[in-house]
Design an enzyme around this catalytic site. Structure first.
Site, short mmCIF file in Angstrom:
data_model
loop_
_atom_site.label_atom_id
_atom_site.label_comp_id
_atom_site.label_asym_id
_atom_site.label_seq_id
_atom_site.Cartn_x
_atom_site.Cartn_y
_atom_site.Cartn_z
N CYS A 110 0.84 -1.20 0.00
CA CYS A 110 0.00 0.00 0.00
C CYS A 110 0.87 1.25 0.00
O CYS A 110 1.86 1.31 0.74
CB CYS A 110 -0.89 -0.02 1.25
SG CYS A 110 -2.09 1.32 1.28
N HIS A 153 -9.19 -4.18 -2.06
CA HIS A 153 -8.17 -3.38 -1.37
C HIS A 153 -8.59 -1.90 -1.38
O HIS A 153 -8.50 -1.21 -0.36
CB HIS A 153 -6.81 -3.55 -2.07
CG HIS A 153 -5.69 -2.73 -1.50
ND1 HIS A 153 -4.59 -3.28 -0.87
CD2 HIS A 153 -5.49 -1.39 -1.50
CE1 HIS A 153 -3.77 -2.31 -0.48
NE2 HIS A 153 -4.28 -1.15 -0.85
N GLU A 154 -9.10 -1.44 -2.54
CA GLU A 154 -9.49 -0.03 -2.66
C GLU A 154 -10.77 0.26 -1.88
O GLU A 154 -10.87 1.29 -1.21
CB GLU A 154 -9.68 0.37 -4.13
CG GLU A 154 -8.47 0.18 -5.02
CD GLU A 154 -7.17 0.69 -4.41
OE1 GLU A 154 -6.13 0.05 -4.63
OE2 GLU A 154 -7.19 1.71 -3.66
N HIS A 157 -10.15 0.93 1.64
CA HIS A 157 -9.69 2.29 1.94
C HIS A 157 -10.86 3.25 2.18
O HIS A 157 -10.74 4.19 2.96
CB HIS A 157 -8.81 2.85 0.81
CG HIS A 157 -7.37 2.44 0.86
ND1 HIS A 157 -6.57 2.62 1.96
CD2 HIS A 157 -6.59 1.85 -0.07
CE1 HIS A 157 -5.34 2.17 1.71
NE2 HIS A 157 -5.33 1.69 0.48
O1 LIG Z 1 -4.61 1.41 -2.45
C1 LIG Z 1 -3.77 1.36 -3.38
N1 LIG Z 1 -2.48 1.43 -3.16
O2 LIG Z 1 -2.09 1.57 -1.89
C2 LIG Z 1 -1.50 1.43 -4.24
C3 LIG Z 1 -0.29 0.56 -3.96
N2 LIG Z 1 -0.66 -0.83 -3.78
C4 LIG Z 1 -0.92 -1.60 -4.85
O3 LIG Z 1 -0.95 -1.17 -5.97
C5 LIG Z 1 -1.19 -3.03 -4.54
C6 LIG Z 1 -0.14 -3.93 -4.40
C7 LIG Z 1 -0.41 -5.26 -4.12
C8 LIG Z 1 -1.70 -5.72 -3.97
C9 LIG Z 1 -2.74 -4.82 -4.13
CL1 LIG Z 1 -4.35 -5.35 -3.95
C10 LIG Z 1 -2.49 -3.48 -4.41
CL2 LIG Z 1 -3.79 -2.33 -4.58
NI NI Z 2 -3.59 0.92 -0.54
#
Ligand SMILES: O=CN(O)CCNC(=O)c1cccc(Cl)c1Cl
Ligand code: NI
Length: 183
Positions: A110, A153-154, A157
């Site tokens: 993240c 994941h988003e 947030h």
């Molecule tokens: O919320 C978004 N971020 O924090 C951006 C950076 N992380 C990534 O791109 C990322 C990396 C690994 C697994 C997932 Cl699921 C994600 Cl999303």
């Molecule tokens: Ni993130």
């Protein structure tokens, strides 16, 4: 253009807030914000630009990460079949999901977390989602694999949840038998 300095880090209260629904049709300022988030992802995935501006790569970005507590995020990735998932979501929702779970074997990262936190993040393997795009048009998608993981994941947030909240403290690599690994 958005830079790493615009991304708030773990400990900032906004990352633990519930983001607010966006009134539709989206106003120009919200559309502008989404465009800047999309541009950040494009830049972060460009070897020259990301190097020049010191951007960490990302496949998604949620508005709370740039201290905008609104229910919107952008995802930008290509799955293992080479299919592109470039979407801006306003007021996204999961409307149904599989019982089965899946996880990235490499774990998650993240931009708002400046350390590697090893461990498996178990998420729904398949989800049906809906939301609105920057034009205010309704989107309804069925996602699986990496796109499904990134969407969750988003969405986390927007609900003040960080990926590591899901990692088992005692055994970070604990799995239930029918979880699907995603390389
Ligand atoms: O919320 C978004 N971020 O924090 C951006 C950076 N992380 C990534 O791109 C990322 C990396 C690994 C697994 C997932 Cl699921 C994600 Cl999303
Ligand atoms: Ni993130």
């Amino acid at each position: 253009m958005l830079l790493m300095k615009d991304i708030i880090r773990d400990g900032h209260p906004t990352l633990r807030k519930i983001a607010k629904e966006v009134p539709l049709p989206p106003d120009p300022a919200d559309i502008e914000t989404l465009k800047s988030m999309e541009e950040f992802l494009i830049n972060s995935q460009d070897p020259v630009i990301s190097d020049k501006y010191g951007l960490r790569g990302g496949v998604g970005l949620a508005a709370p990460q740039i201290n905008v507590p609104k229910r919107m995020f952008v995802m930008r990735l290509t799955d293992e079949k080479g299919e592109e998932y470039n979407y801006s979501f306003i007021n996204p929702k999961i409307i149904s999901h599989s019982v089965e779970k899946s996880y990235l074997t490499s774990g998650e990262g993240c931009l708002s977390v400046d350390r590697n936190i090893p461990g498996y993040v178990l998420r729904y393997a398949r989800i049906t989602v809906k939301g609105f795009n920057e034009k205010g048009e309704e989107l309804k998608l069925r996602l699986r694999g990496l796109p499904a993981i990134v969407f969750q994941h988003e969405l986390d947030h927007l609900n003040g949840v960080m990926f590591y909240d899901h990692i088992n403290k005692k055994n970070p690599f604990q799995l239930n038998e029918n979880a699907i690994p995603i390389e």
